[in-house]
Design a protein around this motif. Structure first.
Motif, PDB file in Angstrom:
ATOM      1  N   TRP B 156       0.870  -1.192   0.000  1.00  0.00           N
ATOM      2  CA  TRP B 156       0.000   0.000   0.000  1.00  0.00           C
ATOM      3  C   TRP B 156       0.901   1.235   0.000  1.00  0.00           C
ATOM      4  O   TRP B 156       1.100   1.871   1.041  1.00  0.00           O
ATOM      5  CB  TRP B 156      -0.933   0.003   1.206  1.00  0.00           C
ATOM      6  N   PRO B 157       1.422   1.590  -1.161  1.00  0.00           N
ATOM      7  CA  PRO B 157       2.402   2.687  -1.244  1.00  0.00           C
ATOM      8  C   PRO B 157       1.821   3.990  -0.691  1.00  0.00           C
ATOM      9  O   PRO B 157       0.657   4.301  -0.944  1.00  0.00           O
ATOM     10  CB  PRO B 157       2.675   2.813  -2.747  1.00  0.00           C
ATOM     11  N   GLY B 158       2.627   4.678   0.077  1.00  0.00           N
ATOM     12  CA  GLY B 158       2.207   5.969   0.619  1.00  0.00           C
ATOM     13  C   GLY B 158       1.440   5.882   1.924  1.00  0.00           C
ATOM     14  O   GLY B 158       1.200   6.898   2.570  1.00  0.00           O
ATOM     15  N   MET B 159       1.005   4.689   2.296  1.00  0.00           N
ATOM     16  CA  MET B 159       0.264   4.530   3.551  1.00  0.00           C
ATOM     17  C   MET B 159       1.241   4.343   4.715  1.00  0.00           C
ATOM     18  O   MET B 159       2.046   3.414   4.681  1.00  0.00           O
ATOM     19  CB  MET B 159      -0.655   3.315   3.435  1.00  0.00           C
ATOM     20  N   PRO B 160       1.195   5.208   5.722  1.00  0.00           N
ATOM     21  CA  PRO B 160       2.093   5.021   6.866  1.00  0.00           C
ATOM     22  C   PRO B 160       1.834   3.692   7.569  1.00  0.00           C
ATOM     23  O   PRO B 160       0.687   3.337   7.823  1.00  0.00           O
ATOM     24  CB  PRO B 160       1.733   6.190   7.791  1.00  0.00           C
ATOM     25  N   VAL B 161       2.909   2.983   7.855  1.00  0.00           N
ATOM     26  CA  VAL B 161       2.805   1.698   8.544  1.00  0.00           C
ATOM     27  C   VAL B 161       3.446   1.806   9.922  1.00  0.00           C
ATOM     28  O   VAL B 161       4.572   2.283  10.054  1.00  0.00           O
ATOM     29  CB  VAL B 161       3.475   0.576   7.720  1.00  0.00           C
ATOM     30  N   VAL B 162       2.692   1.368  10.915  1.00  0.00           N
ATOM     31  CA  VAL B 162       3.205   1.316  12.278  1.00  0.00           C
ATOM     32  C   VAL B 162       3.308  -0.155  12.666  1.00  0.00           C
ATOM     33  O   VAL B 162       2.297  -0.862  12.692  1.00  0.00           O
ATOM     34  CB  VAL B 162       2.263   2.077  13.238  1.00  0.00           C
ATOM     35  N   ALA B 163       4.522  -0.584  12.926  1.00  0.00           N
ATOM     36  CA  ALA B 163       4.751  -1.998  13.245  1.00  0.00           C
ATOM     37  C   ALA B 163       4.415  -2.275  14.703  1.00  0.00           C
ATOM     38  O   ALA B 163       4.655  -1.438  15.583  1.00  0.00           O
ATOM     39  CB  ALA B 163       6.211  -2.354  12.975  1.00  0.00           C
ATOM     40  N   ILE B 164       3.841  -3.450  14.967  1.00  0.00           N
ATOM     41  CA  ILE B 164       3.482  -3.811  16.340  1.00  0.00           C
ATOM     42  C   ILE B 164       3.718  -5.296  16.575  1.00  0.00           C
ATOM     43  O   ILE B 164       3.716  -6.088  15.627  1.00  0.00           O
ATOM     44  CB  ILE B 164       2.013  -3.427  16.644  1.00  0.00           C
ATOM     45  N   GLY B 165       3.931  -5.660  17.828  1.00  0.00           N
ATOM     46  CA  GLY B 165       4.021  -7.060  18.204  1.00  0.00           C
ATOM     47  C   GLY B 165       5.427  -7.484  18.597  1.00  0.00           C
ATOM     48  O   GLY B 165       6.256  -7.762  17.737  1.00  0.00           O
ATOM     49  N   GLY B 166       5.699  -7.517  19.882  1.00  0.00           N
ATOM     50  CA  GLY B 166       6.965  -8.030  20.388  1.00  0.00           C
ATOM     51  C   GLY B 166       8.169  -7.158  20.078  1.00  0.00           C
ATOM     52  O   GLY B 166       9.312  -7.625  20.149  1.00  0.00           O
ATOM     53  N   ILE B 167       7.923  -5.894  19.746  1.00  0.00           N
ATOM     54  CA  ILE B 167       9.045  -5.006  19.410  1.00  0.00           C
ATOM     55  C   ILE B 167       9.723  -4.530  20.699  1.00  0.00           C
ATOM     56  O   ILE B 167       9.065  -4.106  21.643  1.00  0.00           O
ATOM     57  CB  ILE B 167       8.565  -3.827  18.536  1.00  0.00           C
ATOM     58  N   GLN B 168      11.045  -4.666  20.703  1.00  0.00           N
ATOM     59  CA  GLN B 168      11.879  -4.345  21.867  1.00  0.00           C
ATOM     60  C   GLN B 168      13.088  -3.567  21.365  1.00  0.00           C
ATOM     61  O   GLN B 168      13.408  -3.640  20.174  1.00  0.00           O
ATOM     62  CB  GLN B 168      12.383  -5.646  22.523  1.00  0.00           C
ATOM     63  N   PRO B 169      13.785  -2.861  22.273  1.00  0.00           N
ATOM     64  CA  PRO B 169      15.014  -2.187  21.841  1.00  0.00           C
ATOM     65  C   PRO B 169      15.971  -3.144  21.111  1.00  0.00           C
ATOM     66  O   PRO B 169      16.620  -2.741  20.145  1.00  0.00           O
ATOM     67  CB  PRO B 169      15.617  -1.682  23.163  1.00  0.00           C
ATOM     68  N   ALA B 170      16.009  -4.407  21.528  1.00  0.00           N
ATOM     69  CA  ALA B 170      16.969  -5.352  20.945  1.00  0.00           C
ATOM     70  C   ALA B 170      16.655  -5.739  19.507  1.00  0.00           C
ATOM     71  O   ALA B 170      17.535  -6.176  18.764  1.00  0.00           O
ATOM     72  CB  ALA B 170      17.035  -6.622  21.810  1.00  0.00           C
ATOM     73  N   ASN B 171      15.387  -5.619  19.091  1.00  0.00           N
ATOM     74  CA  ASN B 171      15.050  -6.037  17.719  1.00  0.00           C
ATOM     75  C   ASN B 171      14.509  -4.908  16.848  1.00  0.00           C
ATOM     76  O   ASN B 171      14.088  -5.133  15.710  1.00  0.00           O
ATOM     77  CB  ASN B 171      14.051  -7.222  17.751  1.00  0.00           C
ATOM     78  N   VAL B 172      14.494  -3.683  17.374  1.00  0.00           N
ATOM     79  CA  VAL B 172      13.822  -2.591  16.671  1.00  0.00           C
ATOM     80  C   VAL B 172      14.573  -2.130  15.413  1.00  0.00           C
ATOM     81  O   VAL B 172      13.955  -1.610  14.475  1.00  0.00           O
ATOM     82  CB  VAL B 172      13.540  -1.402  17.629  1.00  0.00           C
ATOM     83  N   ALA B 173      15.898  -2.327  15.377  1.00  0.00           N
ATOM     84  CA  ALA B 173      16.680  -1.829  14.239  1.00  0.00           C
ATOM     85  C   ALA B 173      16.174  -2.436  12.928  1.00  0.00           C
ATOM     86  O   ALA B 173      15.990  -1.733  11.922  1.00  0.00           O
ATOM     87  CB  ALA B 173      18.166  -2.143  14.433  1.00  0.00           C
ATOM     88  N   ALA B 174      15.897  -3.731  12.936  1.00  0.00           N
ATOM     89  CA  ALA B 174      15.410  -4.412  11.729  1.00  0.00           C
ATOM     90  C   ALA B 174      14.034  -3.892  11.328  1.00  0.00           C
ATOM     91  O   ALA B 174      13.683  -3.861  10.142  1.00  0.00           O
ATOM     92  CB  ALA B 174      15.351  -5.919  11.964  1.00  0.00           C
ATOM     93  N   VAL B 175      13.239  -3.487  12.319  1.00  0.00           N
ATOM     94  CA  VAL B 175      11.897  -2.959  12.046  1.00  0.00           C
ATOM     95  C   VAL B 175      11.998  -1.603  11.349  1.00  0.00           C
ATOM     96  O   VAL B 175      11.349  -1.364  10.324  1.00  0.00           O
ATOM     97  CB  VAL B 175      11.082  -2.866  13.355  1.00  0.00           C
ATOM     98  N   TRP B 176      12.835  -0.721  11.884  1.00  0.00           N
ATOM     99  CA  TRP B 176      13.036   0.574  11.235  1.00  0.00           C
ATOM    100  C   TRP B 176      13.585   0.398   9.819  1.00  0.00           C
ATOM    101  O   TRP B 176      13.191   1.110   8.890  1.00  0.00           O
ATOM    102  CB  TRP B 176      13.982   1.467  12.051  1.00  0.00           C
ATOM    103  N   ALA B 177      14.460  -0.580   9.681  1.00  0.00           N
ATOM    104  CA  ALA B 177      15.069  -0.827   8.362  1.00  0.00           C
ATOM    105  C   ALA B 177      14.043  -1.287   7.333  1.00  0.00           C
ATOM    106  O   ALA B 177      14.274  -1.199   6.122  1.00  0.00           O
ATOM    107  CB  ALA B 177      16.190  -1.861   8.488  1.00  0.00           C
ATOM    108  N   ALA B 178      12.891  -1.766   7.817  1.00  0.00           N
ATOM    109  CA  ALA B 178      11.844  -2.212   6.898  1.00  0.00           C
ATOM    110  C   ALA B 178      11.061  -1.035   6.310  1.00  0.00           C
ATOM    111  O   ALA B 178      10.162  -1.242   5.496  1.00  0.00           O
ATOM    112  CB  ALA B 178      10.891  -3.177   7.607  1.00  0.00           C
ATOM    113  N   GLY B 179      11.383   0.177   6.762  1.00  0.00           N
ATOM    114  CA  GLY B 179      10.762   1.350   6.146  1.00  0.00           C
ATOM    115  C   GLY B 179       9.444   1.768   6.767  1.00  0.00           C
ATOM    116  O   GLY B 179       8.596   2.362   6.093  1.00  0.00           O
ATOM    117  N   VAL B 180       9.249   1.475   8.059  1.00  0.00           N
ATOM    118  CA  VAL B 180       7.995   1.844   8.701  1.00  0.00           C
ATOM    119  C   VAL B 180       7.993   3.306   9.129  1.00  0.00           C
ATOM    120  O   VAL B 180       9.036   3.935   9.289  1.00  0.00           O
ATOM    121  CB  VAL B 180       7.714   0.948   9.932  1.00  0.00           C
TER     122      VAL B 180
END
Lengths: 207, 207
Positions: B156-180
């Protein structure tokens, strides 16, 4: 003009499937029901919204009011005439603020709850009960009997009282004699072999 | 101007008691949180309304957005900036019709759900997950992983995505890298010894 609160038929999608609902509404309308209240505690919200839209349409077709139990958001989303809340739902003050145009019913099960409710904005009617034991509402409070109903009704002069809880054709005469504006039923109509006849029987003895 | 969706902190009255809440909001605001979302699945509605009114006030005091999970009626009753609905809540079309002025978040857990959601009115952001296993949401769908997150976000291009579920400081870098556009957390902040530091850590790696 004050709405006719005489006979509220609660409609649960789990008991009256969508395909059966239009015929059911026609039958209870012929029997004298004046209000339909959607109450689907176990129904997923998207399905409840679809059901409510259809129920509201049938209610309008037959000149009945369409209320929604508990969920003001479902009431607003489905164009309901009103919402019925309990003591553990959205408070009447919040409902009036958000939706000043909707009719508002409020459940009261004791003189204490009534006294507390009188500190907030007045509803359009009180739902009072359970008058008799009921299997339809797992979280119903203690049975108050016809005497309890009479006491609560007398404590808020001028406020229409709709009795609920275990009301059947066999015991409705004593309920009407308590001076109520109406009765509300679930199983007495929705599980009746002849919902129209059940409605007529429930309206016997109405002043 | 598009809201800043960077860091949603979900607030459950069962985890953050009302007396602790103002200090908690101040801490997460200092840590960089941008959105507070009230989510009280086990909280009685009258209490949820009182809590929401207070949470909204603290959110405004600190310049954060205040959203309500699931219940549009509670959002309206407590003056929220928006509502976040899931696939089993009030449909986006109903929310937009009833409350066109509110921000709207919509949970999506698969490409199928996304495709179905695109047939209705667009929300303001998508909540996508669960990215990792989580203990905070009993009814969360299957874990989608960072690859699943990336696939849904791309669909869904252009739609802001907010990631949720088990996100912690230790794994957040990969989440940001996904372009959220942001991340949403429950336990990573609300059960942290230092919620402010937890927020800062979650914002590390944001583009």
């Amino acid at each position: 003009m004050r709405p006719d609160w005489s006979l509220h038929v609660l409609v649960d999608p789990a008991t009256i499937p969508l395909a059966r609902m239009p015929a059911f509404v026609a039958e209870v309308a012929r029997g004298g029901a004046t209000v339909l209240q959607l109450r689907g505690k176990t129904t997923p919200i998207p399905e409840l919204v679809r059901y409510g839209e259809a129920l509201g349409e049938e209610a309008r077709r037959h000149g009945l009011l369409y209320l929604v139990n508990d969920r003001l958001d479902v009431a607003l989303a489905t164009g309901a005439d009103g919402v019925h809340v309990g003591q553990e739902d959205l408070p009447p003050a919040a409902v009036r603020r958000v939706a000043p145009g909707l009719l508002l019913g409020l459940s009261v099960g004791s003189l204490e709850e009534l006294a507390r409710s009188r500190t907030g904005p007045a509803p359009d009617y009180l739902g009072v009960g359970p008058v008799f034991p009921t299997g339809s509402k797992a979280d119903a409070g203690p049975v108050i009997g016809v005497e309890g109903l009479r006491a609560i009704a007398a404590a808020w002069p001028g406020m229409p009282v709709v009795a609920i809880g275990g009301i059947q054709p066999a015991n409705v005469a004593a309920v009407w004699a308590a001076g109520v504006a109406g009765v509300a039923v679930i199983s007495a109509v929705s599980t009746a072999a002849d919902p129209e006849a059940a409605c007529r029987a429930l309206l016997q003895g109405r002043p």
